[in-house]
Write an enzyme that holds these catalytic residues in place. Structure first.
Site, PDB file in Angstrom:
ATOM      1  N   SER A 274       0.909  -1.171   0.099  1.00  0.00           N
ATOM      2  CA  SER A 274       0.384  -0.057   0.274  1.00  0.00           C
ATOM      3  C   SER A 274       0.939   1.301   0.081  1.00  0.00           C
ATOM      4  O   SER A 274       0.577   1.795   0.344  1.00  0.00           O
ATOM      5  CB  SER A 274      -1.362  -0.077   0.423  1.00  0.00           C
ATOM      6  OG  SER A 274      -0.367   0.262   2.475  1.00  0.00           O
TER       7      SER A 274
ATOM      8  N   ASN B 234      -1.999  -1.652  13.535  1.00  0.00           N
ATOM      9  CA  ASN B 234      -4.017  -1.679  13.387  1.00  0.00           C
ATOM     10  C   ASN B 234      -4.095  -0.404  14.252  1.00  0.00           C
ATOM     11  O   ASN B 234      -5.175   0.222  13.239  1.00  0.00           O
ATOM     12  CB  ASN B 234      -4.697  -2.098  14.175  1.00  0.00           C
ATOM     13  CG  ASN B 234      -4.498  -4.902  13.326  1.00  0.00           C
ATOM     14  OD1 ASN B 234      -3.625  -3.866  11.994  1.00  0.00           O
ATOM     15  ND2 ASN B 234      -5.116  -4.912  14.155  1.00  0.00           N
TER      16      ASN B 234
ATOM     17  N   THR C 258     -38.774  28.093 -11.505  1.00  0.00           N
ATOM     18  CA  THR C 258     -39.766  26.244 -11.018  1.00  0.00           C
ATOM     19  C   THR C 258     -40.219  25.860 -11.753  1.00  0.00           C
ATOM     20  O   THR C 258     -40.308  25.789 -12.723  1.00  0.00           O
ATOM     21  CB  THR C 258     -40.357  26.588  -9.691  1.00  0.00           C
ATOM     22  OG1 THR C 258     -41.733  27.009 -10.904  1.00  0.00           O
ATOM     23  CG2 THR C 258     -40.824  27.211  -8.447  1.00  0.00           C
ATOM     24  N   HIS C 259     -39.690  23.877 -12.043  1.00  0.00           N
ATOM     25  CA  HIS C 259     -39.953  23.511 -13.504  1.00  0.00           C
ATOM     26  C   HIS C 259     -38.887  23.430 -14.326  1.00  0.00           C
ATOM     27  O   HIS C 259     -39.095  23.840 -15.124  1.00  0.00           O
ATOM     28  CB  HIS C 259     -40.572  23.175 -13.535  1.00  0.00           C
ATOM     29  CG  HIS C 259     -42.138  23.112 -12.559  1.00  0.00           C
ATOM     30  ND1 HIS C 259     -42.019  21.400 -11.994  1.00  0.00           N
ATOM     31  CD2 HIS C 259     -42.955  23.958 -11.920  1.00  0.00           C
ATOM     32  CE1 HIS C 259     -43.289  21.389 -10.959  1.00  0.00           C
ATOM     33  NE2 HIS C 259     -43.457  22.764 -11.066  1.00  0.00           N
TER      34      HIS C 259
ATOM     35  N   SER D 267     -12.532  25.813 -28.688  1.00  0.00           N
ATOM     36  CA  SER D 267     -12.835  24.537 -29.562  1.00  0.00           C
ATOM     37  C   SER D 267     -12.349  23.692 -31.273  1.00  0.00           C
ATOM     38  O   SER D 267     -11.387  24.876 -31.102  1.00  0.00           O
ATOM     39  CB  SER D 267     -13.889  24.441 -30.133  1.00  0.00           C
ATOM     40  OG  SER D 267     -14.423  23.207 -31.300  1.00  0.00           O
TER      41      SER D 267
ATOM     42  N   LYS E 174     -16.374  28.569 -30.385  1.00  0.00           N
ATOM     43  CA  LYS E 174     -16.586  28.261 -29.167  1.00  0.00           C
ATOM     44  C   LYS E 174     -16.686  29.023 -28.414  1.00  0.00           C
ATOM     45  O   LYS E 174     -14.649  28.619 -28.558  1.00  0.00           O
ATOM     46  CB  LYS E 174     -16.384  27.141 -29.478  1.00  0.00           C
ATOM     47  CG  LYS E 174     -17.939  25.975 -30.606  1.00  0.00           C
ATOM     48  CD  LYS E 174     -19.351  25.927 -29.466  1.00  0.00           C
ATOM     49  CE  LYS E 174     -19.376  25.149 -28.935  1.00  0.00           C
ATOM     50  NZ  LYS E 174     -19.288  24.362 -28.893  1.00  0.00           N
TER      51      LYS E 174
ATOM     52  N   ASN F 142     -16.225  27.569 -24.496  1.00  0.00           N
ATOM     53  CA  ASN F 142     -16.746  26.838 -23.515  1.00  0.00           C
ATOM     54  C   ASN F 142     -16.781  26.338 -22.567  1.00  0.00           C
ATOM     55  O   ASN F 142     -15.208  26.918 -21.564  1.00  0.00           O
ATOM     56  CB  ASN F 142     -16.697  24.797 -23.824  1.00  0.00           C
ATOM     57  CG  ASN F 142     -16.508  24.374 -25.251  1.00  0.00           C
ATOM     58  OD1 ASN F 142     -18.226  24.773 -26.276  1.00  0.00           O
ATOM     59  ND2 ASN F 142     -15.952  24.058 -26.254  1.00  0.00           N
TER      60      ASN F 142
ATOM     61  N   GLU G 247     -18.628  21.914 -15.850  1.00  0.00           N
ATOM     62  CA  GLU G 247     -18.742  20.560 -16.639  1.00  0.00           C
ATOM     63  C   GLU G 247     -17.418  20.094 -15.930  1.00  0.00           C
ATOM     64  O   GLU G 247     -18.262  18.625 -15.579  1.00  0.00           O
ATOM     65  CB  GLU G 247     -18.538  20.659 -18.400  1.00  0.00           C
ATOM     66  CG  GLU G 247     -19.092  21.889 -19.101  1.00  0.00           C
ATOM     67  CD  GLU G 247     -18.614  21.741 -20.630  1.00  0.00           C
ATOM     68  OE1 GLU G 247     -19.610  21.017 -21.446  1.00  0.00           O
ATOM     69  OE2 GLU G 247     -18.273  22.243 -20.429  1.00  0.00           O
TER      70      GLU G 247
ATOM     71  N   TYR H 151     -10.062  -5.767  13.392  1.00  0.00           N
ATOM     72  CA  TYR H 151      -9.068  -5.386  11.664  1.00  0.00           C
ATOM     73  C   TYR H 151      -9.066  -6.131  11.095  1.00  0.00           C
ATOM     74  O   TYR H 151      -9.602  -7.706  10.713  1.00  0.00           O
ATOM     75  CB  TYR H 151      -8.071  -4.712  12.217  1.00  0.00           C
ATOM     76  CG  TYR H 151      -7.315  -4.272  10.989  1.00  0.00           C
ATOM     77  CD1 TYR H 151      -7.236  -3.401  10.821  1.00  0.00           C
ATOM     78  CD2 TYR H 151      -6.199  -4.952  10.210  1.00  0.00           C
ATOM     79  CE1 TYR H 151      -6.678  -3.107   9.254  1.00  0.00           C
ATOM     80  CE2 TYR H 151      -5.678  -5.139   8.999  1.00  0.00           C
ATOM     81  CZ  TYR H 151      -5.851  -3.569   8.564  1.00  0.00           C
ATOM     82  OH  TYR H 151      -5.191  -3.494   7.204  1.00  0.00           O
TER      83      TYR H 151
ATOM     84  N   GLN I 270      -7.676  -1.943   3.934  1.00  0.00           N
ATOM     85  CA  GLN I 270      -6.469  -1.260   3.682  1.00  0.00           C
ATOM     86  C   GLN I 270      -7.148  -0.528   2.041  1.00  0.00           C
ATOM     87  O   GLN I 270      -6.394   0.916   1.408  1.00  0.00           O
ATOM     88  CB  GLN I 270      -4.988  -2.257   2.821  1.00  0.00           C
ATOM     89  CG  GLN I 270      -4.542  -0.954   1.677  1.00  0.00           C
ATOM     90  CD  GLN I 270      -3.410  -2.502   1.932  1.00  0.00           C
ATOM     91  OE1 GLN I 270      -2.555  -2.181   3.038  1.00  0.00           O
ATOM     92  NE2 GLN I 270      -2.987  -3.208   1.015  1.00  0.00           N
TER      93      GLN I 270
ATOM     94  N   LYS J 299      -8.032   3.704   1.737  1.00  0.00           N
ATOM     95  CA  LYS J 299      -7.666   4.861   1.533  1.00  0.00           C
ATOM     96  C   LYS J 299      -7.853   5.701  -0.226  1.00  0.00           C
ATOM     97  O   LYS J 299      -7.486   6.931  -0.240  1.00  0.00           O
ATOM     98  CB  LYS J 299      -5.856   4.286   1.649  1.00  0.00           C
ATOM     99  CG  LYS J 299      -5.920   4.462   3.271  1.00  0.00           C
ATOM    100  CD  LYS J 299      -4.357   4.163   3.500  1.00  0.00           C
ATOM    101  CE  LYS J 299      -4.550   3.496   5.020  1.00  0.00           C
ATOM    102  NZ  LYS J 299      -5.438   2.073   4.455  1.00  0.00           N
TER     103      LYS J 299
HETATM  104  N1  ARG Z   1      -1.545  -0.797   5.449  1.00  0.00           N
HETATM  105  C1  ARG Z   1      -2.420  -1.950   6.240  1.00  0.00           C
HETATM  106  C2  ARG Z   1      -3.813  -1.066   5.986  1.00  0.00           C
HETATM  107  O1  ARG Z   1      -3.709   0.022   5.905  1.00  0.00           O
HETATM  108  C3  ARG Z   1      -1.844  -1.454   7.718  1.00  0.00           C
HETATM  109  C4  ARG Z   1      -2.052  -2.438   8.425  1.00  0.00           C
HETATM  110  C5  ARG Z   1      -1.814  -3.775   8.707  1.00  0.00           C
HETATM  111  N2  ARG Z   1      -2.000  -4.545   9.353  1.00  0.00           N
HETATM  112  C6  ARG Z   1      -1.663  -5.786   9.293  1.00  0.00           C
HETATM  113  N3  ARG Z   1      -2.214  -6.340  10.433  1.00  0.00           N
HETATM  114  N4  ARG Z   1      -1.164  -6.475   8.038  1.00  0.00           N
HETATM  115  O2  ARG Z   1      -4.557  -1.293   6.826  1.00  0.00           O
END
Ligand code: ARG
Length: 460
Positions: A26, A113, A158-159, A280, A286, A288, A293, A320, A325, A328
């Site tokens: 990660s 964790n 409205t509408h 464009s 044009k 734009n 958008e 956990y 993971q 993120k």
């Molecule tokens: N990279 C892990 C996460 O984002 C960190 C925690 C990992 N914990 C584990 N017991 N493997 O959650």
């Protein structure tokens, strides 16, 4: 790197497959948590020294070693390794390389964790702190625009059909209300997330005599989380943030839709300066409205990120799970997108040019003061339903003639109802209609100015 060279490699007989290393890393995305990770580790080390689990010398070495690592990351010298999996183990391994034995003691009484839960809370908190001033620039811009255009008459819809005249400033203040609610949602989200996870360790707490409240204080948390199992598994705060981000985007997207319509020649209510538009490659004429958008388009991504997090969590047993993971990338994408969209809106709002004549002409074209004529007749004693009928036929007559009801002469109006007198024109003119809606929250320019004055008095 062979299995037993990993930070967790003691019980492993063979190396992780290269495919699995690539699959499970990660660090390619969680490296952005480095500042929060370092701050969390420094606070943890200070606490371990305070309770006597770590020597003062070791704690000092850890804190200084981590400062140096932060510098090397920020100057681009740090080498991230996929084999070390994530931001936490990259930093810890580098620390041990740099300071030796003391580095190996840092992870005492802690797990990744509770570490990642802490990093992520700090990260969302820092993000909220950075977004609030941006939101303030947006709402301040709307307030100024509202003041500039308090007397500008435009059709209210409205509408998407022309309904009644409103002040352009009133419309801007409506946008502002939406964003102020989002602001308070962010503040609320921050309050709820600002509790320290560290101490939950892997899931059950730790055998060391830790002082969680001291760590909380060092990291600016308002307190500590209540239950270790919940602590390592909880990502509600990220979901809440992504949900507020989605609402912000929904609001920006609605504004965008209006601006895109208003910038067409058919509406012609606004001109977006060239620097916010593109041309464009084939049609030379044009211009734009790409910025609104794109904001409207990016809204889909942010709403999708919220869905991703909700579905990520829905099947997870306590405590956990590595699934987490995956929280993120969607979270970071929402952070980046909402920040970029607020930035561009903060720049663009003060630059919106309002084409007052076109706004006024559109309101005049749509019989937007028809309700005012009905209200006039009611004041002269006619029941509202009868007045509604009279005005309907007056509009039909004006339509046939190709003019507005305010352009009919008195004889023509009196042919519709004997109750109509010369004072009617003050009611059915655009300005008269606007000024008559003169109470708290309504569109009369004096009320718009009063709303602006109130807004300037109360800090957001
Ligand atoms: N990279 C892990 C996460 O984002 C960190 C925690 C990992 N914990 C584990 N017991 N493997 O959650």
């Amino acid at each position: 790197m062979s299995g037993n060279q990993k930070l967790w490699g003691g019980r492993f007989a063979e190396s992780t497959s290269a495919l699995v290393e690539k699959f499970s890393e990660s660090v390619s995305f969680d490296a952005r948590l480095y500042r929060q990770d370092i701050a969390g580790s420094q606070a943890h080390a200070r606490m371990l020294a305070k309770v006597g689990v770590l020597s003062e010398t070791d704690a000092q070495a850890i804190v200084q070693g981590l400062d140096a690592i932060r510098d090397s990351i920020e100057s681009g010298r740090f080498e991230w390794s996929e084999q070390l999996e994530d931001v936490h183990m990259n930093i810890e391994a580098r620390l041990t390389e740099a300071i030796g034995e003391a580095g190996k003691r840092l992870h005492t009484g802690r797990s990744r964790n509770d570490q990642v839960a802490t990093d992520l809370r700090l990260y969302v908190r820092d993000t909220i702190d950075a977004l609030l001033p941006l939101i303030d620039r947006v709402t301040e811009g709307l307030l100024n625009l509202a003041e500039r255009e308090a007397d500008t008459v435009m059709p209210g819809f409205t509408h998407l059909q022309i309904a009644q005249p409103v002040s352009f400033g009133h419309h801007m203040l409506a946008w502002r209300e939406q964003m102020l609610r989002d602001r308070s949602r962010l503040v609320d989200c921050r309050k709820r997330l600002n509790l320290l996870p560290l101490g939950a360790a892997a899931l059950a707490g730790t055998v060391y005599p830790i002082d969680r409240h001291y760590v909380a204080e060092l990291l600016g948390f308002d307190g500590v989380t209540e239950n270790s199992l919940d602590t390592v598994s909880d990502r509600d705060f990220a979901i809440e943030f992504c949900s507020v981000a989605s609402l912000i985007m929904v609001h920006l997207s609605r504004w965008s839709e209006e601006l895109i319509l208003w910038a067409t020649p058919m509406f012609g209510f606004v001109n977006l300066p060239d620097r916010f538009c593109t041309g464009s490659s084939i049609m030379p004429q044009k211009k734009n409205p790409d910025v609104p958008e794109l904001v409207r388009g990016k809204t889909g991504r942010v709403i999708g990120n919220l869905q991703a997090l909700l579905v990520l969590m829905k099947g997870q047993p306590l405590a956990y799970n590595r699934d987490n993971q995956e929280d993120k990338p969607p979270l970071f994408d929402s952070v980046d997108t909402v920040r970029a969209c607020l930035q561009v809106y903060a720049e663009m709002i003060p630059a919106i040019e309002v084409r007052r004549e076109n706004c006024r002409a559109a309101a005049a074209k749509g019989y937007s003061t028809a309700t005012d004529l009905a209200d006039y007749l009611v004041r002269k004693g006619l029941p509202f339903r009868d007045a509604h009928h009279v005005v309907g036929s007056t509009v039909a007559y004006a339509q046939k003639k190709g003019c507005d009801i305010a352009e009919l002469d008195l004889a023509e109006l009196q042919a519709q109802s004997k109750l109509i007198e010369a004072d009617v024109y003050a009611c059915i003119s655009l300005e008269g209609s606007l000024a008559a809606r003169n109470h708290y929250g309504a569109t009369a320019p004096t009320q718009v100015r009063a709303a602006i004055a109130r807004a300037r008095q109360r800090p957001s």
